[in-house]
Scaffold this motif. Structure first.
Motif, PDB file in Angstrom:
ATOM      1  N   ARG A 162      44.441 -23.408  10.977  1.00 34.71           N
ATOM      2  CA  ARG A 162      43.782 -24.209   9.878  1.00 34.71           C
ATOM      3  C   ARG A 162      44.799 -25.077   9.236  1.00 34.71           C
ATOM      4  O   ARG A 162      45.793 -24.937   9.134  1.00 34.71           O
TER       5      ARG A 162
ATOM      6  N   HIS B 157      34.182 -27.778   8.587  1.00 38.41           N
ATOM      7  CA  HIS B 157      34.450 -26.311   8.754  1.00 38.41           C
ATOM      8  C   HIS B 157      35.697 -25.770   8.263  1.00 38.41           C
ATOM      9  O   HIS B 157      36.388 -25.020   8.487  1.00 38.41           O
ATOM     10  N   ASP B 158      35.837 -26.352   6.975  1.00 38.41           N
ATOM     11  CA  ASP B 158      37.021 -25.944   6.443  1.00 38.41           C
ATOM     12  C   ASP B 158      38.402 -26.082   6.853  1.00 38.41           C
ATOM     13  O   ASP B 158      39.484 -25.404   6.770  1.00 38.41           O
TER      14      ASP B 158
ATOM     15  N   THR C 173      39.195 -25.621   9.798  1.00 41.63           N
ATOM     16  CA  THR C 173      39.505 -24.557  10.766  1.00 41.63           C
ATOM     17  C   THR C 173      39.494 -24.905  12.291  1.00 41.63           C
ATOM     18  O   THR C 173      38.348 -25.867  12.477  1.00 41.63           O
TER      19      THR C 173
ATOM     20  N   ARG D  41      34.443 -19.141   2.129  1.00 42.35           N
ATOM     21  CA  ARG D  41      35.656 -19.620   2.385  1.00 42.35           C
ATOM     22  C   ARG D  41      37.007 -19.402   1.401  1.00 42.35           C
ATOM     23  O   ARG D  41      37.916 -19.130   1.953  1.00 42.35           O
TER      24      ARG D  41
ATOM     25  N   ARG E  41      40.622 -17.906   2.703  1.00 43.71           N
ATOM     26  CA  ARG E  41      41.885 -18.604   2.594  1.00 43.71           C
ATOM     27  C   ARG E  41      42.819 -17.874   1.542  1.00 43.71           C
ATOM     28  O   ARG E  41      44.068 -17.886   1.881  1.00 43.71           O
TER      29      ARG E  41
ATOM     30  N   ALA F  54      31.528 -18.522   7.643  1.00 44.29           N
ATOM     31  CA  ALA F  54      32.715 -18.391   7.105  1.00 44.29           C
ATOM     32  C   ALA F  54      33.545 -17.252   7.882  1.00 44.29           C
ATOM     33  O   ALA F  54      34.646 -17.527   8.278  1.00 44.29           O
TER      34      ALA F  54
ATOM     35  N   GLU G 149      34.308 -19.178  11.168  1.00 41.47           N
ATOM     36  CA  GLU G 149      35.055 -20.183  11.132  1.00 41.47           C
ATOM     37  C   GLU G 149      36.669 -19.688  11.154  1.00 41.47           C
ATOM     38  O   GLU G 149      37.762 -20.327  11.648  1.00 41.47           O
ATOM     39  N   TYR G 150      36.798 -18.658  10.409  1.00 41.94           N
ATOM     40  CA  TYR G 150      38.144 -18.018  10.017  1.00 41.94           C
ATOM     41  C   TYR G 150      38.908 -16.922  11.077  1.00 41.94           C
ATOM     42  O   TYR G 150      39.934 -16.784  10.977  1.00 41.94           O
TER      43      TYR G 150
END
Length: 706
Positions: free
Chosen positions: A58, A97-98, A100, A230, A234, A290, A293-294
């Motif tokens: 990220r 996508h935050d 990422t 999200r 994080r 989420a 994404e992570y």
């Protein structure tokens, strides 16, 4: 310290889906400097296969936090990056996508350690993430042992990741970490704030979160929006020990319930225990996005390069189950227990008196004699209008106390308090009401049947008697009937396609077929039936502790375990989590290893809270058997259990080889979960204990101590 590149590097370039061109090597590069400020969640790797891995980061520009960032990925054979095998430029990290990014790197060598980092160019400087190390899987057929950690359930709120710290201390030589669910918990810290602000969880947009009533005047917020989920990832990934574990080992992951909602099924939450409809497909899709994404996960067999999470199917088309081959000794099937499963067999809002299996059904099954006592008598309550009115009034009072409006309670009462009702529930209510002309009903000569009260459901809108603490013997009868009459759909935990894939995987030539299940197949039973000191006598039954796990689908569990046992000729092995306890057991001939939680509340503590709330405080026989002596009670009722620990946190190291599998449980007493040992590593190491076991294949398989 800068890490210059050298002309003699071996360079292979691949084209990223997110990049417009393939970029080659450059002879002259500026030095690489530390740039962790741009990579607040560090790096991670996952999905190790024979020739590929997925790399994750990220990246956020502190000066322009809403802007996309462009990165370069380097993969090398050495930690100094003098032997590059991949340099991929122009990787755009999308803010949508935050920030990422996941990159699938292919054409790698089997069973090889690689080092990787991400670079961002800023004002002529090259700033690097921390260096990650990953490892590819052994080549198919390679006769090498495979070693991995099983981990699950890492609640962040007010807790410390001492377990991850200890794994880093051990510096185990692992092929991967198998994380099998509850990577996050969906709630914030508002109900029980931590005295350490660094271990609190909060939402940046609390208005988009959902309040959850915990009872007793306590509420918390649970994630609902994409922003909320999200925030959770994080926060959890801000922990330095978790970051370091990701930097050191590749992960293979699946989810359990808390990545979406506690005790979920399909897209349904269960917070209100039936007081409201909790079908939440939008929330489910937010939780899944989420997660994708992570996590360094590839569920679509993506092509090389940047993985576009927009192309990953989400609910209702979700498919995260998959399998892995590690050499000649391990075929790993990673299951998804939550997405495709049906509802729990006993509804949380079931009226306890409702007869689920009447005299005709019991007779057709040849069970009339087993349920001939007055305990199972029932009547058509419509034939007793005075008593029906009293029961409806009692229902309304209970429903309003549970939070329903008077109008909604009255509507539900009229729908529930009718038809065949069990006198085992009806008569105590009538006695308590003591209304003239509406006394208890004589059971003599009445038909016999099974109602929800006979399965352990004694109250409205509760998880006890529905998802937890159900009477085993009557539940098994009810479950078998539902299984047969529904064409097996009532217990179809995996769904047809996933189950077919699992059984096909089990036919592979690898020595061990390991099934990663987020919930445990170990049968967890409290047998109070032979305890004369247990009062009242009505409590003297055998109970399943949790039917949110495989005990809740006993017929499918039996069918699946026996099929896997036979298909693999005794070389199947389950690994599981979720229950916040450690088990090593043999279930219907199949060994099952349930790993302890990383940091979540130990099952003994959870059970103690439930038992006290049910009216059995410390000092009662019930509390002693099911809490104080929980481990002995579990083992007495299930002789297949070789080891159980209901208090410790930790992880399990598993090694599979040509002749046997080995398991090591590393355990820390739960009392230390809220202590920070970051500055006391030697003290932490001294608190851990280890239990070792050998798993011998066969029909049945066996589990032996060291």
């Amino acid at each position: 310290m800068s890490q210059p590149l050298h002309r003699r590097t071996v360079l292979q370039c691949i084209v990223a889906a997110a990049a417009s061109t393939a970029l080659g090597c450059h002879d002259e590069e500026s030095p690489v400097e530390e740039g962790q400020a741009y990579f607040p969640q560090s790096v991670a790797s996952g999905e190790p296969r024979e020739g590929s891995v997925v790399l994750w980061t990220r990246a956020v520009d502190p000066e322009h936090p809403r802007s996309d960032v462009v990165l370069t990925l380097q993969v090398a054979m050495d930690a100094d990056f003098t032997l590059l095998v991949v340099q991929l430029r122009g990787l755009r990290v999308p803010s949508e996508h935050d920030h990422t990014l996941k990159v699938k790197v292919t054409n790698l060598a089997p069973r090889t350690d690689y080092y990787y980092r991400f670079l961002v160019e800023k004002k002529g400087r090259r700033l690097a993430s921390r260096t990650g190390r990953t490892r590819t899987a052994p080549a198919a057929g390679a006769g090498v042992p495979v070693r991995f950690v099983v981990a699950n359930c890492q609640d962040f709120r007010g807790r410390y990741y001492n377990t991850w710290q200890h794994l880093l201390q051990l510096d185990e030589d692992l092929d991967f970490i198998l994380f099998i669910g509850d990577y996050i918990y969906e709630a914030d810290s508002s109900a029980v704030p931590s005295p350490d602000p660094a271990r609190n969880v909060s939402f940046t947009d609390p208005g988009s979160a959902m309040p959850r009533d915990l009872g007793g005047g306590r509420t918390e917020l649970v994630a609902h929006s994409l922003s909320n989920y999200r925030d959770l990832y994080r926060t959890y990934r801000s922990d330095l020990f978790l970051q370091q574990v990701h930097e050191r080992y590749p992960f293979i992951l699946t989810w359990d319930d808390h990545e979406f909602s506690d005790d979920c099924w399909d897209a349904h939450a269960t917070y209100t225990n039936g007081r409201a409809d909790e079908l939440e497909p939008g929330r489910r899709r937010n939780a899944e996005l989420a997660f994708f994404e992570y996590q360094p996960i590839d569920v679509t067999d993506a092509p090389p390069g940047a993985i576009d999470v927009r192309n990953v199917p989400r609910y209702p088309d979700t498919r995260i189950w998959r399998d892995f081959v590690f050499g000649g000794h391990l075929r790993l099937f990673v299951a998804d227990y939550r997405t495709h499963r049906p509802d729990h067999l006993i509804p949380e809002d079931a009226y306890p008196a409702t007869v689920a299996m009447d005299a005709v059904v019991l007779g057709s099954l040849g069970l009339s004699g087993a349920f001939a006592s007055d305990t199972f008598a029932y009547v058509d309550i419509g034939e007793f209008p005075a008593q029906q009115a009293v029961l409806q009034g009692a229902y309304v009072q209970l429903a309003v106390a549970a939070g329903l409006t008077a109008a909604e309670a009255a509507k539900r009462a009229s729908e529930a308090v009718k038809g065949n009702l069990a006198l085992a529930y009806v008569n105590p209510v009538l006695v308590g009401a003591a209304q003239p002309g509406a006394g208890p009903i004589d059971p003599a000569g009445r038909p016999r049947g099974l109602a929800f009260v006979h399965l352990g459901k004694t109250e409205l809108f509760t998880r006890v008697g529905s998802r937890y603490v159900v009477i085993k013997d009557t539940f098994d009868v009810y479950a078998a009937w539902r299984y047969g009459t529904s064409g097996h759909a009532a217990e179809d935990a995996l769904g047809e396609a996933q189950e077919a894939a699992l059984l096909e995987s089990a036919k592979g030539p690898q020595t061990w077929k390991v099934v990663a299940s987020s919930v445990s197949p170990t049968s967890m039973i409290w047998d109070l039936s032979n305890k004369p000191d247990v009062e009242p006598p009505s409590v003297r039954n055998r109970y399943y502790y949790s039917v949110d796990q495989w005990d809740g689908f006993p017929d499918k569990r039996r069918e699946l375990l026996t099929t896997l046992r036979d298909l693999t000729q005794g070389h199947a092995l389950f690994v599981a989590g979720d229950i916040h306890a450690s088990f090593a057991s043999v279930e219907l001939g199949v060994p099952a290893l349930t790993a302890p939680a990383i940091s979540s509340t130990a099952v003994r503590e959870e059970a103690g809270t439930e038992v006290e709330a049910a009216g059995f405080p410390p000092g009662t026989a019930v509390y002693r058997y099911v809490v104080t002596e929980m481990e002995a009670t579990f083992r007495e009722a299930n002789p297949g259990i070789a080891f159980v620990d209901t208090d410790g946190h930790g992880f399990t190291v598993v090694e599979v080889g040509p002749e046997e599998a080995r398991a090591s449980y590393h355990l820390l007493p739960s009392v230390h979960v809220r202590e920070d040992f970051a500055g006391r590593p030697e003290e932490l190491a001294a608190l851990f204990t280890r239990r070792d076991f050998r798993i011998q294949p066969g029909t049945p398989a066996t589990i032996d101590g060291p």
